[in-house]
Design a protein around this motif. Structure first.
Motif, PDB file in Angstrom:
ATOM      1  N   PHE A 148       9.248   8.943  14.862  1.00 56.61           N
ATOM      2  CA  PHE A 148       8.372   8.964  16.135  1.00 56.61           C
ATOM      3  C   PHE A 148       6.983   9.573  15.658  1.00 56.61           C
ATOM      4  O   PHE A 148       6.773  10.486  14.808  1.00 56.61           O
ATOM      5  CB  PHE A 148       9.022   9.578  17.348  1.00 56.61           C
ATOM      6  CG  PHE A 148       8.954  11.204  17.184  1.00 56.61           C
ATOM      7  CD1 PHE A 148       7.894  11.900  17.613  1.00 56.61           C
ATOM      8  CD2 PHE A 148       9.771  11.928  16.692  1.00 56.61           C
ATOM      9  CE1 PHE A 148       7.602  13.119  18.014  1.00 56.61           C
ATOM     10  CE2 PHE A 148       9.874  13.247  17.005  1.00 56.61           C
ATOM     11  CZ  PHE A 148       8.652  14.047  17.356  1.00 56.61           C
ATOM     12  N   VAL A 149       5.982   9.007  16.424  1.00 57.38           N
ATOM     13  CA  VAL A 149       4.571   9.552  16.149  1.00 57.38           C
ATOM     14  C   VAL A 149       3.849   9.859  17.360  1.00 57.38           C
ATOM     15  O   VAL A 149       4.013   9.536  18.635  1.00 57.38           O
ATOM     16  CB  VAL A 149       3.774   8.267  15.571  1.00 57.38           C
ATOM     17  CG1 VAL A 149       2.326   8.832  15.283  1.00 57.38           C
ATOM     18  CG2 VAL A 149       4.435   7.747  14.372  1.00 57.38           C
ATOM     19  N   THR A 150       3.239  11.136  17.164  1.00 55.70           N
ATOM     20  CA  THR A 150       2.400  11.912  18.352  1.00 55.70           C
ATOM     21  C   THR A 150       1.161  11.841  17.903  1.00 55.70           C
ATOM     22  O   THR A 150       0.826  12.534  16.965  1.00 55.70           O
ATOM     23  CB  THR A 150       3.235  13.255  18.157  1.00 55.70           C
ATOM     24  OG1 THR A 150       4.369  13.248  18.544  1.00 55.70           O
ATOM     25  CG2 THR A 150       2.432  13.891  19.808  1.00 55.70           C
ATOM     26  N   THR A 151       0.268  11.520  18.701  1.00 57.14           N
ATOM     27  CA  THR A 151      -0.987  11.166  18.394  1.00 57.14           C
ATOM     28  C   THR A 151      -1.872  12.638  19.121  1.00 57.14           C
ATOM     29  O   THR A 151      -1.203  13.117  19.668  1.00 57.14           O
ATOM     30  CB  THR A 151      -1.826  10.078  18.865  1.00 57.14           C
ATOM     31  OG1 THR A 151      -1.905  10.007  20.279  1.00 57.14           O
ATOM     32  CG2 THR A 151      -1.094   8.950  18.364  1.00 57.14           C
ATOM     33  N   LYS A 152      -2.935  12.739  18.258  1.00 58.05           N
ATOM     34  CA  LYS A 152      -3.755  14.047  19.014  1.00 58.05           C
ATOM     35  C   LYS A 152      -4.258  13.940  20.486  1.00 58.05           C
ATOM     36  O   LYS A 152      -4.228  14.926  21.265  1.00 58.05           O
ATOM     37  CB  LYS A 152      -5.087  14.159  18.071  1.00 58.05           C
ATOM     38  CG  LYS A 152      -4.957  14.315  16.696  1.00 58.05           C
ATOM     39  CD  LYS A 152      -4.102  15.533  16.488  1.00 58.05           C
ATOM     40  CE  LYS A 152      -3.779  15.829  14.792  1.00 58.05           C
ATOM     41  NZ  LYS A 152      -2.903  17.004  14.713  1.00 58.05           N
ATOM     42  N   ASN A 153      -4.359  12.582  20.909  1.00 56.16           N
ATOM     43  CA  ASN A 153      -4.515  12.782  22.477  1.00 56.16           C
ATOM     44  C   ASN A 153      -3.300  12.267  23.330  1.00 56.16           C
ATOM     45  O   ASN A 153      -3.363  12.058  24.444  1.00 56.16           O
ATOM     46  CB  ASN A 153      -5.687  11.479  22.790  1.00 56.16           C
ATOM     47  CG  ASN A 153      -5.020  10.090  22.110  1.00 56.16           C
ATOM     48  OD1 ASN A 153      -3.861  10.180  21.491  1.00 56.16           O
ATOM     49  ND2 ASN A 153      -6.016   9.056  22.276  1.00 56.16           N
ATOM     50  N   LYS A 203       1.301  14.291   8.142  1.00 58.71           N
ATOM     51  CA  LYS A 203       0.267  13.956   8.941  1.00 58.71           C
ATOM     52  C   LYS A 203      -0.384  12.521   8.494  1.00 58.71           C
ATOM     53  O   LYS A 203      -0.038  12.102   7.580  1.00 58.71           O
ATOM     54  CB  LYS A 203      -1.103  14.907   8.535  1.00 58.71           C
ATOM     55  CG  LYS A 203      -0.813  16.293   8.780  1.00 58.71           C
ATOM     56  CD  LYS A 203      -0.818  16.705  10.209  1.00 58.71           C
ATOM     57  CE  LYS A 203      -0.704  18.300  10.426  1.00 58.71           C
ATOM     58  NZ  LYS A 203      -0.813  18.539  11.732  1.00 58.71           N
ATOM     59  N   THR A 204      -0.696  11.773   9.507  1.00 59.58           N
ATOM     60  CA  THR A 204      -1.187  10.566   9.476  1.00 59.58           C
ATOM     61  C   THR A 204      -2.323  10.081  10.321  1.00 59.58           C
ATOM     62  O   THR A 204      -2.758  10.823  10.810  1.00 59.58           O
ATOM     63  CB  THR A 204       0.205   9.591   9.610  1.00 59.58           C
ATOM     64  OG1 THR A 204      -0.183   8.187   9.276  1.00 59.58           O
ATOM     65  CG2 THR A 204       0.750   9.550  11.120  1.00 59.58           C
ATOM     66  N   ARG A 205      -2.521   8.884  10.201  1.00 57.83           N
ATOM     67  CA  ARG A 205      -3.758   8.299  10.973  1.00 57.83           C
ATOM     68  C   ARG A 205      -3.507   6.565  11.317  1.00 57.83           C
ATOM     69  O   ARG A 205      -2.683   6.116  10.184  1.00 57.83           O
ATOM     70  CB  ARG A 205      -5.037   8.435  10.275  1.00 57.83           C
ATOM     71  CG  ARG A 205      -6.139   8.034  10.834  1.00 57.83           C
ATOM     72  CD  ARG A 205      -7.286   8.100  10.110  1.00 57.83           C
ATOM     73  NE  ARG A 205      -7.636   7.089   9.008  1.00 57.83           N
ATOM     74  CZ  ARG A 205      -7.716   7.617   7.682  1.00 57.83           C
ATOM     75  NH1 ARG A 205      -7.193   8.877   7.442  1.00 57.83           N
ATOM     76  NH2 ARG A 205      -7.771   6.597   6.946  1.00 57.83           N
TER      77      ARG A 205
END
Length: 339
Positions: A148-153, A203-205
């Motif tokens: 699961f991925v959580t973005t900065k926004n 950390k990813t993008r």
């Protein structure tokens, strides 16, 4: 028709006889339906108990059991056990389940916690393993893992690893990427849980967004978090249990009672010994034994016991309170080799 008392009984006609017969049939059918309905209820209860037993055997926590129950209801499954054999059913419910949670206004922290337990539940159900070699490189992750991925926004989504290329992961998503509304270049954090190993994060993008997939940056650096607890290993290891009656007792060797026992089961945090004498819960003990030619000494307390009266045998469960790093490393290696 006259009786011996001269009373004339009324003789029912065919219509009344038929009506009485129909009423009798209806009553019998009603009781049969009641019995059949009760049979179905009992069968459903038994199926639910068996389902609960199976998922508990797989190590699901109470919270994960509730999540799985929510997925079963989302899919409207009459037989919950089919989801244990079909990961596609689980995956098909993820998108709608998360959409439902969002519609209820779940906060980001709550959603992240649920997503974490969702992927752990998935791994426990379909990728069960007692031990996996820890990752040396993040590229060693297996195809098919959920993360699961959580973005900065504040955008949260779950993806399935479909492809691993140098520097990037391609994830299949359980909702349309357009629905997720994920801009390219967004910074994010990713979380992975491997059964039999540990949890990992990095950390990813967001690199690119396609019609049914998302590509994210695969960095070289990653964090290995909490390890998965390994199961007990069956053993027959002689040991000596020594009671520590005071803080000074261990060094002075005064007022210390020792006894021989056999380590019956062992894992990284606890062990079970077989002995002929019950021990005091209020005391601390040192347990000395040899493991892989290494002299082990562990300080522990008794947390549970089981008695077999006929054989005058006690099975005592000890939890470690002190163990050296060297001893823990030897123990961990031993457990991994005997899984």
């Amino acid at each position: 028709m006259d009786t011996i008392f001269g009373i004339r009984w009324r003789i029912a006609d065919y219509t009344e006889i038929l009506l009485a017969f129909i009423i009798l049939i209806v009553i019998i059918a009603f009781f049969i339906l009641l019995r059949y309905n009760q049979h179905l209820k009992n069968k459903k209860i038994q199926a639910e108990q068996l389902f609960l037993f199976k998922i508990k055997q797989l190590g699901l926590s109470n919270f994960q059991v509730k999540i799985l129950d929510g997925l079963v209801h989302t899919l409207h499954l009459s037989d919950a056990s089919v989801i244990l054999e079909n990961p596609g059913l689980f995956e098909s419910a993820i998108g709608s389940f998360l959409a439902y949670l969002r519609s209820r206004g779940e906060k980001e922290d709550s959603l992240a916690s649920i997503c974490r337990d969702l992927i752990i539940t998935y791994e426990k159900l379909y990728n069960q393993s007692t031990f996996k070699t820890p990752l040396q490189l993040i590229t060693e992750m297996e195809i098919g893992l959920l993360l699961f991925v959580t973005t900065k926004n504040g955008i949260i989504f779950i993806g399935k690893i479909n492809q691993i290329d140098p520097g990037q992961l391609t994830l299949g998503t359980f909702r349309s990427p357009r629905e997720i509304n994920l801009p390219e270049g967004t910074e994010a954090d990713a979380f992975v849980w491997r059964a039999g190993d540990a949890e990992y994060s990095f950390k990813t993008r967001i690199l690119s967004v396609a019609s049914n997939s998302i590509s994210i940056l695969l960095p070289e650096e990653f964090n290995r978090g909490k390890e998965v607890r390994h199961p007990f290993i069956d053993t027959i290891i002689p040991c000596t249990i020594t009671q520590i009656s005071s803080p000074q007792a261990e060094s002075s060797k005064n007022n210390i009672a020792s006894q021989s026992a056999v380590i019956h089961k062992i894992h990284q945090d606890e062990l079970i010994v077989r002995t002929s004498k019950k021990l005091d819960y209020r005391q601390s003990y040192t347990i000395d034994f040899i493991l892989s030619d290494f002299k082990m000494r562990i300080t522990a307390i008794v947390i549970a016991d089981k008695t077999i009266q006929e054989e005058n045998v006690f099975y005592l469960t000890f939890r470690y309170t002190e163990i050296s790093e060297a001893a823990r490393s030897i123990l961990k290696t031993y457990i991994q080799e005997h899984l």
